[in-house]
Design a protein around this motif. Structure first.
Motif, mmCIF file in Angstrom:
data_model
loop_
_atom_site.group_PDB
_atom_site.id
_atom_site.type_symbol
_atom_site.label_atom_id
_atom_site.label_comp_id
_atom_site.label_asym_id
_atom_site.label_seq_id
_atom_site.Cartn_x
_atom_site.Cartn_y
_atom_site.Cartn_z
ATOM 1 N N UNK A 35 10.253 13.141 -0.335
ATOM 2 C CA UNK A 35 9.029 12.478 -0.779
ATOM 3 C C UNK A 35 8.164 13.507 -1.482
ATOM 4 N N UNK A 36 7.812 13.213 -2.717
ATOM 5 C CA UNK A 36 7.037 14.115 -3.557
ATOM 6 C C UNK A 36 5.614 13.587 -3.706
ATOM 7 N N UNK A 37 4.680 14.499 -3.936
ATOM 8 C CA UNK A 37 3.326 14.117 -4.304
ATOM 9 C C UNK A 37 2.723 15.219 -5.161
ATOM 10 N N UNK A 38 2.017 14.831 -6.186
ATOM 11 C CA UNK A 38 1.226 15.765 -6.988
ATOM 12 C C UNK A 38 -0.225 15.548 -6.603
ATOM 13 N N UNK A 39 -0.982 16.631 -6.527
ATOM 14 C CA UNK A 39 -2.389 16.504 -6.160
ATOM 15 C C UNK A 39 -3.180 17.676 -6.724
ATOM 16 N N UNK A 40 -4.484 17.453 -6.806
ATOM 17 C CA UNK A 40 -5.390 18.508 -7.256
ATOM 18 C C UNK A 40 -5.641 19.463 -6.098
#
Length: 136
Positions: A109-114
């Motif tokens: 499970x991937x996530x991009x975030x600031x």
């Protein structure tokens, strides 16, 4: 599929519930400055899953899970109404999304975030990795 965990008597988390553009637009407008009304149907039609939270019948949280058709899934659009933040709802939404992605065959499970969201996603169980991004 309903998830029984609740943090208030009137909160309900649900996997893949019916959602209208109007209620999603209302949540996104309250949560994301500059949001403009949009049609969510094309996005949801391609989603692996999504999780929504309602309190008192109102949509107060949402997270989308996109899949690659194989082992990878991606967290998108984690959104909690400003009045409901800092109570653990976002973490519960993301964890429920992770469980559902795993149940549907995802192994990663991937996530991009600031950067300011790193501690939030760490509480959800993510660890930082190097990644690339190209604006198209």
């Amino acid at each position: 599929m309903m998830i029984s965990e609740s943090w208030r008597d009137d909160e309900v988390l649900a996997i893949g519930p019916e959602l209208t553009d109007a209620e999603l637009d209302e949540l996104f407008a309250a949560s994301w400055p500059g949001h403009r009304p949009t049609s969510f149907a094309p996005v949801l039609a391609r989603s692996l899953a999504w999780v929504a939270a309602r309190r008192g019948g109102s949509l107060v949280g949402f997270v989308n899970v996109a899949g690659d058709g194989g082992r990878h899934a991606f967290i998108l659009d984690t959104t909690v109404h400003p009045d409901e933040r800092r109570r653990g709802l976002g973490v519960r939404l993301v964890r429920a999304a992770a469980e559902e992605a795993k149940a549907r065959g995802a192994e990663w499970l991937h996530v991009d975030y600031e950067p300011h969201l790193e501690s939030f996603y760490a509480r959800c169980g993510f660890r930082p990795t190097a990644a690339g991004l190209m604006r198209l």
